[in-house]
Design an enzyme around this catalytic site. Structure first.
Site, PDB file in Angstrom:
ATOM      1  N   ASN A   1       0.831  -1.210   0.000  1.00  0.00           N
ATOM      2  CA  ASN A   1       0.000   0.000   0.000  1.00  0.00           C
ATOM      3  C   ASN A   1       0.865   1.259   0.000  1.00  0.00           C
ATOM      4  OD1 ASN A   1      -2.337  -1.522   0.162  1.00  0.00           O
ATOM      5  ND2 ASN A   1      -2.530  -1.316   2.362  1.00  0.00           N
TER       6      ASN A   1
ATOM      7  N   HIS B   1      17.235  15.523  -9.601  1.00  0.00           N
ATOM      8  CA  HIS B   1      17.296  16.884 -10.143  1.00  0.00           C
ATOM      9  C   HIS B   1      18.736  17.243 -10.500  1.00  0.00           C
ATOM     10  CE1 HIS B   1      13.197  17.978  -9.115  1.00  0.00           C
ATOM     11  NE2 HIS B   1      13.367  17.359  -7.956  1.00  0.00           N
TER      12      HIS B   1
ATOM     13  N   THR C   1      21.556   3.841  -1.178  1.00  0.00           N
ATOM     14  CA  THR C   1      22.226   4.716  -2.140  1.00  0.00           C
ATOM     15  C   THR C   1      23.239   3.969  -2.998  1.00  0.00           C
ATOM     16  OG1 THR C   1      23.913   5.285  -0.514  1.00  0.00           O
ATOM     17  CG2 THR C   1      21.971   6.720  -0.627  1.00  0.00           C
ATOM     18  N   LYS C   2      23.559   2.723  -2.618  1.00  0.00           N
ATOM     19  CA  LYS C   2      24.557   1.915  -3.338  1.00  0.00           C
ATOM     20  C   LYS C   2      24.005   0.525  -3.585  1.00  0.00           C
ATOM     21  CE  LYS C   2      28.401   4.399  -1.361  1.00  0.00           C
ATOM     22  NZ  LYS C   2      29.463   4.437  -0.411  1.00  0.00           N
TER      23      LYS C   2
END
Length: 171
Positions: A71, A98, A151-152
């Site tokens: 969910n 970004h 992140t890795k």
């Protein structure tokens, strides 16, 4: 035809009852799964899309057999997900970031970087509110602890957790 299913999904189907609501939940699961098979780039058997999952246009999503989105998950449009992958509620997967290299242009006007697809191999469990950043590969048999920010790349059969996610131990 994909656009029709996409509109149906976001206006009606993602609001159908939770999958665990007995018979009506099972029917809701099948209906959402059917629509996603029409929307996603590729799906295999027995996919499970829970209530309020957001996947953008879904055009570049590949979802393996017996795999599920919990969910309120927010799924990047650039995702390859293997078989037997479990995502708890509120997992967030990003594939775009970004641009931010220039200081002479406001951040809001710099646009986005090129998409970096996320790859999740077979037999992975991602805990609630985990975040997976662009370009990450989560290898076979791994577990991502709840609330982690990955992140890795994650090695096979590893358990990782924290912010940023760090290796905890092998399974």
């Amino acid at each position: 035809m994909k656009k029709i299913y996409l509109v149906l999904y976001y206006t009606i189907l993602n609001k159908l009852p939770d999958n665990d609501r007995g018979k009506i939940g099972k029917i809701s699961r099948r209906i959402r799964g059917f629509a996603c098979k029409k929307i996603f780039k590729e799906t295999k058997k027995n996919i499970n899309i829970n209530k309020y999952v957001d996947f953008g246009s879904g055009a570049n999503i590949k979802l393996g057999e017996n795999s599920s989105f919990g969910n309120y998950c927010q799924i990047a449009n650039d995702l390859e997900c293997g078989d037997n992958v479990m995502m708890a509620p509120e997992v967030v997967i990003f594939s775009v970031n970004h641009a931010h290299d220039r200081t002479d242009i406001p951040l809001i006007k710099q646009g986005n970087l090129a998409p970096r697809p996320v790859r999740i191999h077979d037999d992975v469990w991602i805990g609630q509110r985990a975040m997976i950043m662009p370009g990450v590969t989560i290898n076979k048999g791994s577990i991502i602890a709840a609330g982690s920010i990955v992140t890795k790349d994650v090695p096979e059969y590893s358990i990782v957790g924290g912010n940023p996610a760090k290796f905890i131990r092998k399974r």
